[in-house]
Each structure stands twice: as C-alpha cells, then as structure tokens.
Design a protein around this motif. Structure first.
Motif, PDB file in Angstrom:
ATOM      1  N   GLY B 102       7.567  34.487  37.713  1.00  0.00           N
ATOM      2  CA  GLY B 102       6.318  33.739  37.554  1.00  0.00           C
ATOM      3  C   GLY B 102       6.487  32.318  38.052  1.00  0.00           C
ATOM      4  N   GLU B 103       7.652  31.754  37.736  1.00  0.00           N
ATOM      5  CA  GLU B 103       7.887  30.387  38.184  1.00  0.00           C
ATOM      6  C   GLU B 103       8.055  30.307  39.700  1.00  0.00           C
ATOM      7  OE1 GLU B 103      10.998  29.390  35.541  1.00  0.00           O
ATOM      8  OE2 GLU B 103       9.609  28.746  33.988  1.00  0.00           O
ATOM      9  N   LEU B 104       8.724  31.318  40.262  1.00  0.00           N
ATOM     10  CA  LEU B 104       8.853  31.352  41.728  1.00  0.00           C
ATOM     11  C   LEU B 104       7.464  31.454  42.366  1.00  0.00           C
ATOM     12  CD1 LEU B 104      11.938  33.673  42.343  1.00  0.00           C
ATOM     13  CD2 LEU B 104      11.844  31.191  42.260  1.00  0.00           C
ATOM     14  N   LEU B 105       6.614  32.268  41.743  1.00  0.00           N
ATOM     15  CA  LEU B 105       5.253  32.415  42.255  1.00  0.00           C
ATOM     16  C   LEU B 105       4.523  31.070  42.181  1.00  0.00           C
ATOM     17  CD1 LEU B 105       3.034  34.441  43.229  1.00  0.00           C
ATOM     18  CD2 LEU B 105       2.293  34.518  40.857  1.00  0.00           C
ATOM     19  N   ALA B 106       4.728  30.372  41.067  1.00  0.00           N
ATOM     20  CA  ALA B 106       4.072  29.065  40.908  1.00  0.00           C
ATOM     21  C   ALA B 106       4.515  28.115  42.013  1.00  0.00           C
ATOM     22  CB  ALA B 106       4.393  28.482  39.538  1.00  0.00           C
ATOM     23  N   ILE B 107       5.796  28.109  42.307  1.00  0.00           N
ATOM     24  CA  ILE B 107       6.301  27.212  43.358  1.00  0.00           C
ATOM     25  C   ILE B 107       5.656  27.555  44.701  1.00  0.00           C
ATOM     26  CG2 ILE B 107       8.362  26.565  44.681  1.00  0.00           C
ATOM     27  CD1 ILE B 107       9.954  27.032  42.049  1.00  0.00           C
ATOM     28  N   SER B 108       5.603  28.839  45.021  1.00  0.00           N
ATOM     29  CA  SER B 108       5.001  29.249  46.293  1.00  0.00           C
ATOM     30  C   SER B 108       3.519  28.880  46.326  1.00  0.00           C
ATOM     31  CB  SER B 108       5.128  30.753  46.494  1.00  0.00           C
ATOM     32  OG  SER B 108       6.407  31.187  46.137  1.00  0.00           O
ATOM     33  N   ALA B 109       2.834  29.117  45.202  1.00  0.00           N
ATOM     34  CA  ALA B 109       1.392  28.849  45.171  1.00  0.00           C
ATOM     35  C   ALA B 109       1.115  27.354  45.323  1.00  0.00           C
ATOM     36  CB  ALA B 109       0.778  29.384  43.882  1.00  0.00           C
TER      37      ALA B 109
END
Lengths: 303, 423
Positions: B102-109
């Motif tokens: 989820g955090e990786l997704l947040a960084i990408s987003a």
C-alpha cells in the motif's frame, strides 16, 4: 529611467536567494548552454520584494528587451499608487449598446495577444424579457446592427473585488491588491497554475495558452510593469483599470472610447468624483453580490 | 564493522542490480512502459514549445484532464491507509505483510500526482516559486500551497518508512519500532489530509457551485477508500499466483468488505448531492445537468457519467454479498468496475462540469486532445515503472531472498545471485 544607476550592481536578476540558487545558476549556464540572461530571468525575484533600486534596474532591462524585440522605443513604468485614491468603475446598463468598441480599445491599449485572441472585456447579450441571467447570456452575438430591440448588454471585466478570491488562492503570491485597489499580477512570478481562474466568479482572468502574438505596428509603447507590458506564454492576465493610464490621471481606454458614455470612472475616496456622484444619485449594484466579493465595479441603470 | 554509509551503499547497489536483472516478461513490461514514456515525453516537448494551446483547455475550462487525473491519484495515494490502519494499529497478521505494498502504491501515486501538476502549469521552470523558504508559498491562505506541502510531506514520509523497513529486513534486523510505529500512525491523518486538502482546493471556489459543497471532502475520502484497494486487490492476487508473497484469502475478503462499506458511503453521499441539486433546481443544477443529461445539446460527458454510476453501483453489490466477494471472478470484476467508476467520478466528471457552464454561463465543451492523452499515458507509465522497480526490490526482501547474505562476496567481485522473484 534609472539614470545614473549602475544596473550591474543592483540588477534584481543577481539578487539570488542564497548560495544554492547561485550555484544552480552557474551550473545551469555551464551545462545547458543557456545564456546567462535566460538563467538570470529564471532566478528572478518577486516584484513585491524588490527594492526601489532593483525595480529601477528591472524596468531598464525590460525596456531594453522590448525595444529590441519591437524595434521601437517601449517605456516600462512602475508608477506607484497615489495616496488617498481607490479607483472605482460605474457602468450604465441602460446606455450600453453592445458595440464592443471597449473590447477592442482595451485590446489595443493593453497589448493583448491578437492570436490567440485575448479579450479582457466580455460583452454579454441578454434578453430584455429575462433580465440579467448569466446562464441565458450570449457573448458571441453577431447581428447586422446593435443594439437589437429584444436585447440589452452587460460588459464584464475584472470587478476589482475588495475581497478578491483570485489573490487568496494564488499559491505563490504572484497576484495582489494594490493600495489603490487595483488587482495586479506579477507576470514574471506567475507559475501558470490557473488557480485564480478557477476562483474568479466573473471569468475575468485569461491565460496565455500560446506565445502571445503582438504585431510590431500594433504595440502600445507606453506600458506599466504590472499592467499592459507585453506578456509571455503560460501566465495569467486581466484588466487593471488601465493602470498605466489611471495612475497618471487619465481615464481607462474603455471609458474613453465608449460612444454612449456608459462607462464612468473615478476615485471612490473623493466625494466630488463622477463615480461617487452616480453612486449618490443613481442606484448601483454589483454582480453576484451573494459571493461577498465586494467589487469596485458598479452597474447601474441611469434611465 | 561497516559504516552506515557503506551499508546503505551496499543496499542501494544490490537493489540496482536486482532491478537490472529479470526475466523476459519483466523486460517486456519495462520496455513497453519505456516506449509509452518516450511517446508521451515527445508530446510534452511539443507542449513545452507551443504552450498549453496544444491541449483543449481554454479560459472557460481552464483545468481538465491533467487536474482530473491528479485528483483521482491523490485518492489512490491516500488509500494506502486503508491497509495501514488495520495492519499496524491492530497488529492484525494477515494484512501486515502486505501493508507495505500500500505504501509503495502511495509513493507511485504521489509521483504521478506531482507529474500531473507539473505538466499542467504554464511555466514549469518556475516550480521553485512553490518551494518553502526559497519561493513564496502563500501560506496559510492558498489551499494549493497547502497541497504542495502535504503531498510532498506524504511522499517523503512513505519513502522513509518503506526504505527503512526494507533496509532493515535486508540486513536481517528488526526495524526500529520506536521510530517507525509513530511515523506510521502519523501517516494515517496525513493520508486523510492530502485528500482533504485537495478537496478543499475545489470546495474553496465559491464561484463554482458544483465544487463549493462541503460534501466533496467526505466523498473524496469515501471514493478513495474504494479505488486504492481495488488496485491492490488485483495486485495481491498476481503476487499470490506468482508465489511471491503469501497473502491469505481472509485478508483479501476483509479488504473487499471494507470497500463495500466505503462504496456504500460514497453512493449515499452522491445521492444526497443529487437530491439537493434536483430538488432545489437552482442555476447550480446546470453543472449536474450538463454531466448527466447534457445542456443545450452538449453532452460529451453523459455516457461517461452514467457508466460511472453503473460501475460503482454494480461493484457495490458485488462486494456487499459474501458469495460474490469471495468468488475470484466477481471480486476482480468488482475491482475493475470500481476503478473505472471512481476514475471517471473523481477525474473528468469532477473537474469539467465544475467549469461547464463557465462563471458567465458559457458552455465550452471540452474533450482532451491526443497530446493530453499521450502525456497522461506517459505519466501513468512512469507511475507503473516506479511501482514495478520498487516491487522488484521489495518482494525478494520480504521473501528473504535478498539479504546481506545473498551478497556472499564483496560487492563487485561477482554478479548478485539471481533473484527468483519475478522469473
């Protein structure tokens, strides 16, 4: 301008913020091959933070740049607001005939882009039967002759709000209200995010979607740095009550050209002024008063 | 003893090597993304040269495709907390192992968000005017200025947490609980704040009645709690299928259940808005009418608007019933429907009707140009690429394949033992 000022010493473009930016500037010059001038422009300081000396140097620079570009002498002033003056505008809806002379006088006076076209004034055609109803208005009317029997006309430009939503939302303080009430834009500081355009309830702000086209023979050579000086692509612009004129005691171009005398202008702090006279003798109103923007642009019906 | 810097260097070097080794499928994926990036970058070069005239935005509709995508992606970034809350606060096992994604997704987003804003501004070289201390950030009055602060803060926070967790796992040490747990707890209100502040940018526009509704902020949060996990649910299944990370079915079902509640809330708030607009039927209704039924023959958004409503409603039902929630096919269908529904709702269907008709009543019908679509595609590709590369490192770390021991010999003597992760 700026006689006797050694602009190399005070050039605002050398007024760099700390060593970091200075290093960046040097590196950018070295590696990108960009001219020092371009890099210095990139590192410009916000107009409101410049010292008088720096303003002087900046004006001189701009005059040199513009004169070179247009092949004739262009003056760039920074005439400040006068004391005890707050400008106000009055527009007599019953007189306006919708001829749009104000629109084009404004374009000429304020060096708006001819292609793509930018108009600071928008004249809305309304149906008499419906009264003022923006949703039913038409800005693209094109009959053989104006005014048309069934219509009346409502010109709209910057309302110079006292409680201006546009200046509030600007993320970089590139637009503000001057002491005389004129809302201005620092074209060298605006990042072109267009937040102010979203915030403006009057569609008064316009964006330079492309590099503005301003023919050499059409340029108005008398300019103000916060007003009608030539702009660049990617920044927002709008009506300034002709800041270059009114701060030198002249009328705005739109009110001067109006063939029916529908446009009135003056100092709101001077009881003897034309604007105060009509506010006293007629009944004025403002657009979208429910938004509490408190415009200094009043409409009225004189007859 | 290695110094800290040397150790970090080792971690970075190992990560770079991981990223540079992969199967054919990996390189095909990365290669396709790079092609899309180049394709979009050339469109952006045109925009830089000619100005934003190459878009279909004009004075009447001065924010559109780019800002729409930005808004949607802020929601995706905020949604990382849906996984972080149960995982870290309740120390709930099945989800804890996957919260990191989820955090990786947040960084990408967030990366994509910042790029979408960058391509939208007219003078991108003046970006530094937005930098605190160096520029002239208009705090506290400008919501956009606040948005710059919270988005960048959220990005840095997530980057730090993820790097710390992976770094410690790489050296087979426990992460610093005293440091990381408070940071993770802090990231929860932070995630809410990025989406709330973004909503406030719109809500604060008193002259735009379609946006000037306080319900916008809770709706933003509700829809974000749907769209973010929708992406993650699909990703988790892929990771599970590839036997990369063991994700339990209960975790997936639990997330799907939470999404159903969030979607219910979103639809309820939507209904409240629809009632208010149509029942009072003031001029403010014009924007909603333009969106759902067209205005004076202008109806470009109508099919999309209805598609969004239908997608969201069907997805809600699919996620509501345990039978369809636990069935992989209907679950994934629901994810796709949610993603599509929220993408339309929080993107174009939020930004464009807000400006149509414009403040003086003019209808300018906007549809994006190919240039805008290409630039958008490039930004999404950059986002996917960032996510892929981070996963390429995170997955072997989480599996225990990529540790300091896997670098058996001193760096530089022989290639890193090939990771099995994506092969």
């Amino acid at each position: 301008m700026g006689k006797g000022v050694n602009h190399r010493d005070v050039d605002r473009r050398h007024f760099l913020r700390g060593a970091g930016l200075a290093t960046m500037a040097t590196m950018a010059t070295r590696f990108s091959g960009a001219s020092t001038e371009a890099v210095e422009r990139f590192l410009a300081t916000r107009f409101a933070e410049l010292s008088p000396k720096e303003v002087e140097a900046l004006l001189e620079d701009l005059e040199r740049d513009f004169s070179r570009r247009f092949g004739k002498e262009i003056s760039v002033e920074a005439t400040p607001a006068m004391d005890d003056v707050v400008f106000g505008y009055g527009l007599d809806i019953s007189r306006c005939i919708g001829c749009r002379r104000c629109v084009y006088a404004c374009v000429k006076e304020n060096n708006q882009s001819r292609n793509p076209q930018i108009h600071w004034i928008r004249v809305l055609e309304m149906e008499k039967e419906k009264g003022i109803d923006l949703a039913e208005s038409n800005a693209y009317y094109d009959p053989e002759q104006v005014p048309e029997e069934k219509s009346f006309y409502l010109p709209v430009a910057c309302q110079q709000c006292r409680n201006s939503p546009c200046t509030r939302v600007c993320p970089v303080k590139a637009t503000w209200q001057e002491k005389d009430g004129i809302v201005v834009i620092d074209y060298d500081w605006c990042i072109g995010c267009r937040c102010c355009m979203s915030a403006c309830p009057y569609g008064a702000r316009h964006f330079n979607w492309a590099e503005p086209e301003l023919p050499v023979d059409a340029v108005n050579a008398k300019t103000h740095i916060l007003g009608n000086r030539p702009r660049m692509k990617g920044v927002v612009e709008k009506c300034t009550f002709c800041i270059q004129r009114v701060r030198n005691g002249r009328y705005p171009a739109c009110s001067e050209i109006c063939p029916v005398g529908a446009r009135k202008f003056g100092n709101l702090l001077d009881e003897e002024s034309e604007i105060r006279y009509l506010m006293r003798e007629k009944r004025v109103f403002v657009l979208k008063e429910e938004l509490a923007t408190k415009p200094k642009f009043y409409y009225f019906y004189a007859t | 003893m290695m110094t800290k810097i040397k150790k970090f260097f080792l971690f970075v070097l190992g990560s770079v090597r991981l990223v540079l080794t992969g199967s054919k499928a990996y390189w095909t994926w990365v290669g396709s993304l790079l092609i899309l990036i180049v394709w979009g970058a050339s469109a952006y070069a045109t925009q830089l040269r000619d100005g934003l005239i190459v878009t279909n935005m004009r004075d009447q509709v001065s924010w559109a495709f780019f800002i729409g995508n930005f808004t949607f992606l802020v929601g995706v970034a905020a949604a990382a907390i849906l996984l972080v809350i149960p995982a870290y606060v309740y120390n709930w096992k099945p989800i804890k192992e996957i919260a990191i994604f989820g955090e990786l997704l947040a960084i990408s987003a967030i990366t994509m968000c910042l790029l979408f804003v960058t391509v939208d501004i007219g003078r991108p070289e003046r970006f530094w005017h937005l930098m605190p201390f160096v520029g002239s950030l208009n705090i506290p009055s400008s919501l956009l200025a606040w948005d710059v602060l919270v988005l960048n803060g959220y990005l840095l926070l997530n980057l730090f947490i993820v790097t710390h967790l992976l770094y410690k796992a790489f050296f087979k040490r426990a992460y610093n609980k005293a440091l990381i747990v408070p940071m993770i707890l802090f990231s929860i209100p932070f995630a809410i704040s990025i989406h709330t502040v973004t909503a406030f940018v719109y809500i604060g526009m008193a002259g735009r009645p379609f946006w000037n509704a306080s319900i916008l902020a809770p709706r933003f949060i509700a829809s974000a709690f749907c769209s973010g996990p929708a992406i993650l649910l699909i990703l988790f299944q892929i990771l599970k299928r590839l036997k990369v990370v063991d994700i339990k079915d209960e975790a997936i079902w639990k997330i799907a259940e939470l999404m159903a509640y969030a979607m219910f809330l979103n639809l309820f708030l939507f209904g409240a808005e629809i009632f208010k607009e149509y029942y009072s039927a003031t001029h403010h209704l014009l924007h909603t009418q333009y969106l759902y039924s067209g205005l004076h023959g202008h109806s470009a958004l109508v099919p999309y608007a209805w598609a969004s409503v239908i997608c969201s409603t069907v997805a809600f039902l699919l996620f509501l019933f345990p039978a369809t929630r636990k069935n992989l096919i209907t679950l994934n269908l629901g994810c796709l429907l949610i993603y599509a529904g929220v993408y339309i709702e929080k993107g174009m269907a939020l930004v464009i009707p807000g400006m149509t008709p414009d403040t003086l009543g003019e209808i300018y019908e906007y549809t994006p140009t190919m240039t805008e679509v290409r630039i958008g595609a490039a930004i999404f590709s950059i986002g996917f690429l960032v996510f892929t590369l981070m996963c390429k490192v995170a997955i072997p770390v989480l599996k225990g394949d990529f540790t300091v021991d896997s670098l058996k010999e001193p760096v530089g003597h022989r290639p890193l033992a090939q990771s099995r992760s994506m092969d």
